[in-house]
Design a protein around this motif. Structure first.
Motif, PDB file in Angstrom:
ATOM      1  N   PRO A 289      39.747 -35.261 -17.977  1.00 36.20           N
ATOM      2  CA  PRO A 289      39.051 -36.399 -18.603  1.00 36.20           C
ATOM      3  C   PRO A 289      38.974 -37.595 -17.660  1.00 36.20           C
ATOM      4  O   PRO A 289      39.919 -37.846 -16.896  1.00 36.20           O
ATOM      5  CB  PRO A 289      39.927 -36.720 -19.819  1.00 36.20           C
ATOM      6  CG  PRO A 289      40.729 -35.483 -20.064  1.00 36.20           C
ATOM      7  CD  PRO A 289      40.942 -34.858 -18.723  1.00 36.20           C
ATOM      8  N   GLU A 290      37.870 -38.317 -17.722  1.00 30.62           N
ATOM      9  CA  GLU A 290      37.717 -39.479 -16.849  1.00 30.62           C
ATOM     10  C   GLU A 290      38.789 -40.522 -17.129  1.00 30.62           C
ATOM     11  O   GLU A 290      39.201 -41.261 -16.227  1.00 30.62           O
ATOM     12  CB  GLU A 290      36.335 -40.109 -17.030  1.00 30.62           C
ATOM     13  CG  GLU A 290      36.063 -41.249 -16.054  1.00 30.62           C
ATOM     14  CD  GLU A 290      34.635 -41.761 -16.110  1.00 30.62           C
ATOM     15  OE1 GLU A 290      34.455 -42.984 -15.990  1.00 30.62           O
ATOM     16  OE2 GLU A 290      33.717 -40.943 -16.288  1.00 30.62           O
ATOM     17  N   SER A 291      39.281 -40.559 -18.365  1.00 29.45           N
ATOM     18  CA  SER A 291      40.319 -41.532 -18.716  1.00 29.45           C
ATOM     19  C   SER A 291      41.587 -41.321 -17.895  1.00 29.45           C
ATOM     20  O   SER A 291      42.284 -42.281 -17.549  1.00 29.45           O
ATOM     21  CB  SER A 291      40.649 -41.436 -20.211  1.00 29.45           C
ATOM     22  OG  SER A 291      41.106 -40.133 -20.542  1.00 29.45           O
ATOM     23  N   VAL A 292      41.880 -40.052 -17.553  1.00 28.56           N
ATOM     24  CA  VAL A 292      43.062 -39.763 -16.742  1.00 28.56           C
ATOM     25  C   VAL A 292      42.896 -40.367 -15.351  1.00 28.56           C
ATOM     26  O   VAL A 292      43.807 -41.015 -14.815  1.00 28.56           O
ATOM     27  CB  VAL A 292      43.290 -38.237 -16.649  1.00 28.56           C
ATOM     28  CG1 VAL A 292      44.427 -37.936 -15.668  1.00 28.56           C
ATOM     29  CG2 VAL A 292      43.608 -37.670 -18.021  1.00 28.56           C
ATOM     30  N   THR A 293      41.725 -40.153 -14.768  1.00 31.54           N
ATOM     31  CA  THR A 293      41.459 -40.706 -13.446  1.00 31.54           C
ATOM     32  C   THR A 293      41.464 -42.229 -13.479  1.00 31.54           C
ATOM     33  O   THR A 293      41.985 -42.891 -12.570  1.00 31.54           O
ATOM     34  CB  THR A 293      40.104 -40.200 -12.916  1.00 31.54           C
ATOM     35  OG1 THR A 293      40.065 -38.775 -13.022  1.00 31.54           O
ATOM     36  CG2 THR A 293      39.900 -40.597 -11.471  1.00 31.54           C
ATOM     37  N   GLN A 294      40.876 -42.801 -14.518  1.00 32.00           N
ATOM     38  CA  GLN A 294      40.863 -44.261 -14.662  1.00 32.00           C
ATOM     39  C   GLN A 294      42.285 -44.807 -14.714  1.00 32.00           C
ATOM     40  O   GLN A 294      42.601 -45.822 -14.074  1.00 32.00           O
ATOM     41  CB  GLN A 294      40.111 -44.655 -15.933  1.00 32.00           C
ATOM     42  CG  GLN A 294      38.631 -44.334 -15.928  1.00 32.00           C
ATOM     43  CD  GLN A 294      37.768 -45.442 -15.347  1.00 32.00           C
ATOM     44  OE1 GLN A 294      38.277 -46.494 -14.992  1.00 32.00           O
ATOM     45  NE2 GLN A 294      36.473 -45.215 -15.246  1.00 32.00           N
ATOM     46  N   ASN A 295      43.167 -44.129 -15.457  1.00 33.51           N
ATOM     47  CA  ASN A 295      44.553 -44.588 -15.567  1.00 33.51           C
ATOM     48  C   ASN A 295      45.271 -44.522 -14.224  1.00 33.51           C
ATOM     49  O   ASN A 295      46.075 -45.400 -13.887  1.00 33.51           O
ATOM     50  CB  ASN A 295      45.310 -43.744 -16.600  1.00 33.51           C
ATOM     51  CG  ASN A 295      44.870 -44.049 -18.018  1.00 33.51           C
ATOM     52  OD1 ASN A 295      44.348 -45.119 -18.301  1.00 33.51           O
ATOM     53  ND2 ASN A 295      45.071 -43.096 -18.918  1.00 33.51           N
TER      54      ASN A 295
ATOM     55  N   GLU B 150      44.178 -47.418 -12.224  1.00 27.57           N
ATOM     56  CA  GLU B 150      44.732 -48.673 -12.714  1.00 27.57           C
ATOM     57  C   GLU B 150      46.114 -48.935 -12.128  1.00 27.57           C
ATOM     58  O   GLU B 150      46.481 -50.079 -11.884  1.00 27.57           O
ATOM     59  CB  GLU B 150      44.775 -48.679 -14.246  1.00 27.57           C
ATOM     60  CG  GLU B 150      43.388 -48.766 -14.883  1.00 27.57           C
ATOM     61  CD  GLU B 150      43.420 -49.421 -16.253  1.00 27.57           C
ATOM     62  OE1 GLU B 150      44.312 -50.259 -16.491  1.00 27.57           O
ATOM     63  OE2 GLU B 150      42.553 -49.109 -17.078  1.00 27.57           O
TER      64      GLU B 150
END
Length: 380
Positions: free
Chosen positions: A364-370, A373
């Motif tokens: 998921p893109e959210s994993v990469t975003q985290n 961060e």
């Protein structure tokens, strides 16, 4: 207080700016006899841009480079492996995914130094620490003395070798070519930083200002391989023929004199950066592989943090201890993650590569975003 900085690269120049802003006398000694517009491109993530903002140079840097909107990974057939939209992170943390010609960044930084604080043709030969001072001997026979010395002289640091002769650069297993060229008429997405993972190796392409392109290519090879040293743009184009157009055309459109070649190496994480009155900074302290695009970024962070510690903390020994505490663990994590990412990205076996690509596509893109961060949350 007077501080000598060895090395006029990105880290050394940023350190001088940070220290001078803190009211400290800082002089940079650079080995090169003259400043030339050399180098390829350099990527700056939000953590680096935050640092440049604190140094008061971000506006001038932004005017010379280009902000991109996404980091995209492709396979050898041009199919997307990962597509990270960097705009949300830029809105949250400030400009990210920013690319600039290294020579332009150097020029901006040099213009923000106090007059007369950059001395050329001064190659460090050795250092000698005394009770309250440190002395530097240069290869031209001259010497300089100061209260502190900042070693920002790169992965092959003379200063680090004297302090830690056993800590030599370690080869990552692949070699790299880079260049900045005028677009030879190839159609590329001018808003993304693109990297292709293929069994033949990796190629990255990023647009710069004025229809320029920054590209790099990494190939698995023995260390100091003479065949790699003699590689030409045509040879590189042939090696990557059939891999995700327009790679071959970009490589073939490069002049031999534009090529910059070097083996990729890093330094096993150090446990300390401070040795009495000597401070390691940038690649001299924590050289990393370029897979996370964090080499210059971490050097900029170092410079800002060192300036803050020396300005806010007394006595000096406590300030340096705080710098070390804030920088050692963070940079060690970058070294480890970047080396791991490079190993995975350089897999040549097609089956392993296919499995890797499938895993990245399913992430998921959210994993990469985290993960991004974590990098962008700097303790400035």
């Amino acid at each position: 207080m007077k501080i000598i900085i060895i090395g006029g690269g990105i880290g050394g120049l940023c350190a001088a700016i940070a220290l001078q802003k803190a009211g400290i006398e800082a002089v940079v000694y650079e080995a090169a006899p003259e400043l030339k517009p050399v180098g390829a491109g350099v990527g700056l993530a939000a953590n680096a841009m935050q640092g440049l903002e604190r140094l008061g140079v971000s506006e001038a840097v932004v005017a010379r480079g280009k902000q991109l909107t996404a980091l995209v990974m492709f396979d050898e057939n041009g199919k997307v492996i990962s597509n990270l939209d960097t705009q949300p992170l830029s809105r949250k943390y400030g400009i990210s995914n920013f690319v600039i010609h290294r020579a332009n960044l150097h020029e901006v930084l040099q213009h923000h130094l106090q007059p007369g604080s950059l001395l050329l043709g001064k190659r460090c030969a050795s250092i000698n620490q005394q009770a309250e001072q440190v002395q530097v001997a240069f290869t031209d026979g001259t010497q300089a003395t100061a209260d502190l010395l900042v070693a920002a002289d790169g992965i092959n640091s003379v200063v680090r070798r004297q302090l830690l002769p056993q800590r030599q650069p370690r080869y990552a297993g692949y070699t790299c070519w880079r260049a900045v060229i005028q677009n030879p008429g190839v159609e590329i997405n001018t808003m993304i930083s693109a990297e292709t993972w293929a069994p033949q190796g990796r190629v990255g392409i990023a647009p710069l200002q004025d229809n320029s392109i920054y590209w790099y290519a990494c190939i698995n090879a023995p260390e100091r391989d003479e065949r790699m040293r003699q590689m030409t743009p045509e040879g590189l184009a042939a090696h990557f023929e059939g891999v995700n157009p327009p790679i071959a055309a970009v490589l073939a459109g490069t002049k031999p004199e534009q090529l910059i070649w070097n083996d990729i190496a890093d330094i096993k994480p150090l446990r300390k950066f401070v040795f009495g009155r000597v401070v390691l900074l940038g690649d001299a302290a924590h050289a990393t592989t370029p897979n996370m695009g964090q080499g210059a970024c971490q050097a900029i962070e170092d410079a800002v943090v060192l300036g803050q510690c020396l300005e806010q903390q007394t006595p000096v020994a406590e300030a340096l201890a705080l710098y070390e505490k804030r920088r050692v663990a963070r940079t060690a994590k970058v070294i480890r993650l970047s080396r791991l990412l490079g190993q995975v990205a350089q897999w040549q076996q097609p089956l392993l590569g296919s499995m890797r690509n499938s895993l990245f596509r399913a992430m998921p893109e959210s994993v990469t975003q985290n993960q991004m961060e974590w990098l962008y949350k700097v303790d400035f």
